[in-house]
Design a protein around this motif. Sequence first.
Motif, mmCIF file in Angstrom:
data_model
loop_
_atom_site.group_PDB
_atom_site.id
_atom_site.type_symbol
_atom_site.label_atom_id
_atom_site.label_comp_id
_atom_site.label_asym_id
_atom_site.label_seq_id
_atom_site.Cartn_x
_atom_site.Cartn_y
_atom_site.Cartn_z
ATOM 1 N N UNK A 250 10.000 -17.593 94.024
ATOM 2 C CA UNK A 250 10.043 -19.050 94.204
ATOM 3 C C UNK A 250 11.492 -19.541 94.258
ATOM 4 N N UNK A 251 12.342 -19.015 93.365
ATOM 5 C CA UNK A 251 13.751 -19.422 93.362
ATOM 6 C C UNK A 251 14.425 -19.009 94.670
ATOM 7 N N UNK A 252 14.176 -17.777 95.109
ATOM 8 C CA UNK A 252 14.744 -17.324 96.379
ATOM 9 C C UNK A 252 14.249 -18.189 97.536
ATOM 10 N N UNK A 253 12.983 -18.577 97.476
ATOM 11 C CA UNK A 253 12.435 -19.444 98.517
ATOM 12 C C UNK A 253 13.112 -20.797 98.556
ATOM 13 N N UNK A 254 13.444 -21.342 97.373
ATOM 14 C CA UNK A 254 14.157 -22.620 97.329
ATOM 15 C C UNK A 254 15.556 -22.484 97.932
ATOM 16 N N UNK A 255 16.170 -21.313 97.740
ATOM 17 C CA UNK A 255 17.499 -21.076 98.323
ATOM 18 C C UNK A 255 17.432 -20.874 99.828
ATOM 19 N N UNK A 256 16.293 -20.398 100.318
ATOM 20 C CA UNK A 256 16.152 -20.102 101.749
ATOM 21 C C UNK A 256 15.703 -21.308 102.570
ATOM 22 N N UNK A 257 15.382 -22.413 101.912
ATOM 23 C CA UNK A 257 14.926 -23.589 102.650
ATOM 24 C C UNK A 257 16.058 -24.204 103.476
ATOM 25 N N UNK A 258 15.646 -24.955 104.457
ATOM 26 C CA UNK A 258 16.607 -25.712 105.267
ATOM 27 C C UNK A 258 16.296 -27.195 105.145
ATOM 28 N N UNK A 259 17.144 -27.968 104.454
ATOM 29 C CA UNK A 259 18.334 -27.506 103.735
ATOM 30 C C UNK A 259 17.958 -26.815 102.430
ATOM 31 N N UNK A 260 18.853 -25.981 101.878
ATOM 32 C CA UNK A 260 18.553 -25.279 100.624
ATOM 33 C C UNK A 260 18.384 -26.262 99.469
ATOM 34 N N UNK A 261 17.469 -25.954 98.565
ATOM 35 C CA UNK A 261 17.282 -26.772 97.368
ATOM 36 C C UNK A 261 18.120 -26.252 96.203
ATOM 37 N N UNK A 262 18.399 -24.935 96.198
ATOM 38 C CA UNK A 262 19.233 -24.361 95.137
ATOM 39 C C UNK A 262 20.257 -23.423 95.759
ATOM 40 N N UNK A 263 21.287 -23.142 94.979
ATOM 41 C CA UNK A 263 22.333 -22.183 95.360
ATOM 42 C C UNK A 263 22.335 -21.063 94.325
ATOM 43 N N UNK A 264 22.287 -19.816 94.794
ATOM 44 C CA UNK A 264 22.285 -18.648 93.906
ATOM 45 C C UNK A 264 23.674 -18.031 93.913
ATOM 46 N N UNK A 265 24.288 -17.953 92.749
ATOM 47 C CA UNK A 265 25.613 -17.361 92.600
ATOM 48 C C UNK A 265 25.493 -16.120 91.725
ATOM 49 N N UNK A 266 26.120 -15.020 92.139
ATOM 50 C CA UNK A 266 26.030 -13.819 91.325
ATOM 51 C C UNK A 266 26.293 -12.553 92.111
ATOM 52 N N UNK A 267 25.840 -11.423 91.587
ATOM 53 C CA UNK A 267 26.147 -10.125 92.199
ATOM 54 C C UNK A 267 25.369 -9.839 93.478
ATOM 55 N N UNK A 268 24.422 -10.682 93.839
ATOM 56 C CA UNK A 268 23.676 -10.517 95.090
ATOM 57 C C UNK A 268 23.332 -11.896 95.628
ATOM 58 N N UNK A 269 22.983 -11.934 96.923
ATOM 59 C CA UNK A 269 22.683 -13.218 97.547
ATOM 60 C C UNK A 269 21.367 -13.805 97.051
ATOM 61 N N UNK A 270 20.469 -12.934 96.602
ATOM 62 C CA UNK A 270 19.163 -13.388 96.123
ATOM 63 C C UNK A 270 18.786 -12.601 94.872
ATOM 64 N N UNK A 271 17.905 -13.187 94.069
ATOM 65 C CA UNK A 271 17.439 -12.505 92.865
ATOM 66 C C UNK A 271 16.578 -11.299 93.253
ATOM 67 N N UNK A 272 16.736 -10.172 92.575
ATOM 68 C CA UNK A 272 15.864 -9.024 92.854
ATOM 69 C C UNK A 272 14.441 -9.333 92.409
ATOM 70 N N UNK A 273 13.478 -9.036 93.265
ATOM 71 C CA UNK A 273 12.082 -9.375 92.962
ATOM 72 C C UNK A 273 11.280 -8.172 92.472
ATOM 73 N N UNK A 274 11.975 -7.088 92.182
ATOM 74 C CA UNK A 274 11.320 -5.927 91.588
ATOM 75 C C UNK A 274 12.361 -5.194 90.763
ATOM 76 N N UNK A 275 12.050 -4.008 90.288
ATOM 77 C CA UNK A 275 12.983 -3.260 89.451
ATOM 78 C C UNK A 275 14.316 -3.085 90.182
ATOM 79 N N UNK A 276 15.390 -3.390 89.464
ATOM 80 C CA UNK A 276 16.707 -3.346 90.090
ATOM 81 C C UNK A 276 17.769 -3.120 89.022
ATOM 82 N N UNK A 277 18.880 -2.502 89.434
ATOM 83 C CA UNK A 277 20.008 -2.308 88.520
ATOM 84 C C UNK A 277 20.919 -3.532 88.488
ATOM 85 N N UNK A 278 20.657 -4.501 89.331
ATOM 86 C CA UNK A 278 21.462 -5.724 89.359
ATOM 87 C C UNK A 278 21.154 -6.540 88.100
#
Length: 297
Positions: A250-278
Motif C-alpha cells: 500500500x505504501x509503495x502504491x501511494x508512492x507510485x501514484x501520479x501525483x505521488x502521495x508519499x515519498x520513500x527515502x532510504x536504501x531502496x526506491x521502494x519498500x521490500x514486500x517480501x524477505x529482504x536484507x534491506x
Amino acid sequence: MGKVLHITSGDIAGGSLKKAGLPGDVFVWHDILYDGPRQPGWPTEKTLNDRALFLETFTTGGLTRNRILKTLYHQYDKLVDAATVERIVLWFDACLFDQSMLVHVLSCLSLKKIRNVELLCVDAFPGIEPFHGLGQLRPEQFSVLYPDRHAVTDEQFSFAAVVDNAFATQDTALFSELSKRAGAPLPWVPAAITRWLQEQPDPKTGLGRLETLILAAIRAGCETPGKIFASVAAADTPPQFWGDTTLWAKINGLADRLPPRVRIEGPAARLPQWESEVPLDEFRIREEQDCHPSVPP
C-alpha cells in the motif's frame, strides 16, 4: 480412512496447531483469495498461472512464479487427497483474509463432493484483547477450542459458493448485498465483506481505508515502516486481515501514484514486500507536500 486433516491459514497458527496434540495432520493454506485474478470454485491451469504471476508481482519477485505454482498445485492436490480421510477440520479467523479463504476451500471441497467437514471459526478468545486471529493462541488453547467444532451444513456449503463467486468476480454489487445479509449461514462473512468494501477507493479521496490510515500515521509523526505499521494496526478495526507485505504494498502504491502521495527515502526506491536484507529501519516515509488529498485525520 480414519485420519483427520486440519486445514488452517497462517504458518504461526499452523505451527501452534501442530503442537496442540490433536489427532491428525495439519495443512496450512497460502493465498490472498480476496484479491487478484481467479475464477469461482476449482481453478483451471490458466487460473493457477494467472495467480502465480499476480502473487509474484504482489511480492515484487520475493516469491517466484515457479515457487508459487508449486505451492498452488500442492494445495489443490491436498484437497483431492482429502477424500480419503475420515474428516476434515477447518480452522479459520473471522477476518477478511481468512473468510475469503474459508469460502473458497468449502466451495472446492463441495465441488469434489467432499462433505465430511467440520468448522471452527474463532472470532474471540477469553483474555486476548484485541483478538485478531488464531496466530495469537498457544497450542493448549487450540485443544480447548477443539470440542466446539461443528459439521458444515449444506446451507453453509451453498452460501460459501455464492461468496466465493463474489470474491472471484470482484462483484461490488453482490458484495454490497452480502454485507447486509442478516443471519448469514457463515455469520462472519458480512463483516469481512464490509472490510473489503472499505478498501475500495473512496469517491472523494481516491483512497481505501488502509491508505487513509497510512497517511494519518505519517501526519501524526510516524516516519519509519515499523511505526506506521503500529499506528495503522492500532487504528484499524479488529480483526486485522493484513500483514506487513500488504501494508508495504500500500505504501509503495501511494508512492507510485501520479501525483505521488508519499515519498520513500532510504536504501531502496521502494519498500521490500517480501524477505529482504534491506533494513526497514533505514527507510523514511514522508507525505508529498505538494499533494493535498482530502483525507480525514
